[in-house]
Motif scaffolding. Structure first.
Motif, short mmCIF file in Angstrom:
data_model
loop_
_atom_site.label_atom_id
_atom_site.label_comp_id
_atom_site.label_asym_id
_atom_site.label_seq_id
_atom_site.Cartn_x
_atom_site.Cartn_y
_atom_site.Cartn_z
N PRO A 28 29.70 -6.62 -89.37
CA PRO A 28 30.92 -6.25 -90.10
C PRO A 28 32.09 -5.97 -89.16
O PRO A 28 31.93 -5.32 -88.12
CB PRO A 28 30.51 -4.98 -90.85
CG PRO A 28 29.02 -5.05 -90.95
CD PRO A 28 28.57 -5.74 -89.70
N GLN A 29 33.24 -6.50 -89.53
CA GLN A 29 34.47 -6.33 -88.76
C GLN A 29 35.61 -6.07 -89.72
O GLN A 29 35.64 -6.62 -90.81
CB GLN A 29 34.81 -7.59 -87.94
CG GLN A 29 33.77 -8.02 -86.96
CD GLN A 29 33.55 -7.03 -85.83
OE1 GLN A 29 34.48 -6.33 -85.42
NE2 GLN A 29 32.33 -6.94 -85.35
N TYR A 30 36.56 -5.25 -89.29
CA TYR A 30 37.79 -5.13 -90.06
C TYR A 30 38.84 -5.98 -89.37
O TYR A 30 38.62 -6.48 -88.26
CB TYR A 30 38.22 -3.67 -90.23
CG TYR A 30 38.48 -2.91 -88.95
CD1 TYR A 30 39.77 -2.77 -88.44
CD2 TYR A 30 37.42 -2.30 -88.25
CE1 TYR A 30 40.01 -2.08 -87.27
CE2 TYR A 30 37.66 -1.60 -87.08
CZ TYR A 30 38.96 -1.49 -86.59
OH TYR A 30 39.18 -0.80 -85.43
N GLY A 31 39.95 -6.22 -90.02
CA GLY A 31 40.94 -7.18 -89.54
C GLY A 31 41.33 -7.02 -88.09
O GLY A 31 41.26 -7.97 -87.30
N TYR A 32 41.74 -5.80 -87.70
CA TYR A 32 42.22 -5.60 -86.33
C TYR A 32 41.10 -5.79 -85.31
O TYR A 32 41.31 -6.37 -84.25
CB TYR A 32 42.87 -4.23 -86.19
CG TYR A 32 43.47 -4.01 -84.82
CD1 TYR A 32 44.59 -4.74 -84.42
CD2 TYR A 32 42.91 -3.11 -83.93
CE1 TYR A 32 45.14 -4.57 -83.16
CE2 TYR A 32 43.46 -2.92 -82.67
CZ TYR A 32 44.57 -3.65 -82.29
OH TYR A 32 45.10 -3.47 -81.04
N SER A 33 39.90 -5.33 -85.64
CA SER A 33 38.78 -5.51 -84.69
C SER A 33 38.46 -6.99 -84.52
O SER A 33 38.11 -7.45 -83.43
CB SER A 33 37.53 -4.75 -85.15
OG SER A 33 36.96 -5.31 -86.32
N LEU A 34 38.62 -7.75 -85.60
CA LEU A 34 38.40 -9.19 -85.54
C LEU A 34 39.44 -9.87 -84.66
O LEU A 34 39.10 -10.72 -83.82
CB LEU A 34 38.43 -9.75 -86.96
CG LEU A 34 37.97 -11.18 -87.19
CD1 LEU A 34 36.62 -11.46 -86.55
CD2 LEU A 34 37.92 -11.46 -88.67
#
Length: 115
Positions: A28-34
């Protein structure tokens, strides 16, 4: 750079960005981490490109999302669905096959022998 060249580069990148994003969503990733993960690998992606792509992938049922509200700032996390993982694996194999063929083709054009 000409408008035509910019357009062709954008077209060339479009499919590779989808594959790059899918490759990073096995966890799982959120936008900024991606964005950070991709940039660490040398792949630049604007948030204005990423979020519509994530929404499209979710609509296609390749990715699922969930909100984490345990932090002070809620974050929407994205992860590959089972179907998305199957599609990712197939796309990855197709990409590896096509890129190998294209590499050989371009090497032959330059008069070089493929490695």
């Amino acid at each position: 750079m000409s408008t035509l060249l910019n357009s062709l580069i954008t077209e060339l990148r479009r499919g590779t960005l989808t594959l790059a994003v899918l490759s990073q969503l096995r966890t799982p990733q959120y936008g900024y981490s991606l964005v950070q993960l991709l940039e660490a690998s040398g792949i630049d992606i604007d948030q204005s490109t990423l979020y519509p792509l994530l929404r499209r992938l979710e609509k296609q049922e390749l990715v699922s999302s969930s909100w984490d509200t345990t932090e002070s700032r809620p974050r929407k996390y994205y992860v590959l669905s089972e179907y998305g993982l199957q599609i990712y694996e197939q796309l990855k194999q197709e990409w590896l096959h096509n890129s190998k063929e294209l590499y050989c083709l371009l090497q032959e054009e330059d008069g070089d022998e493929p490695d």
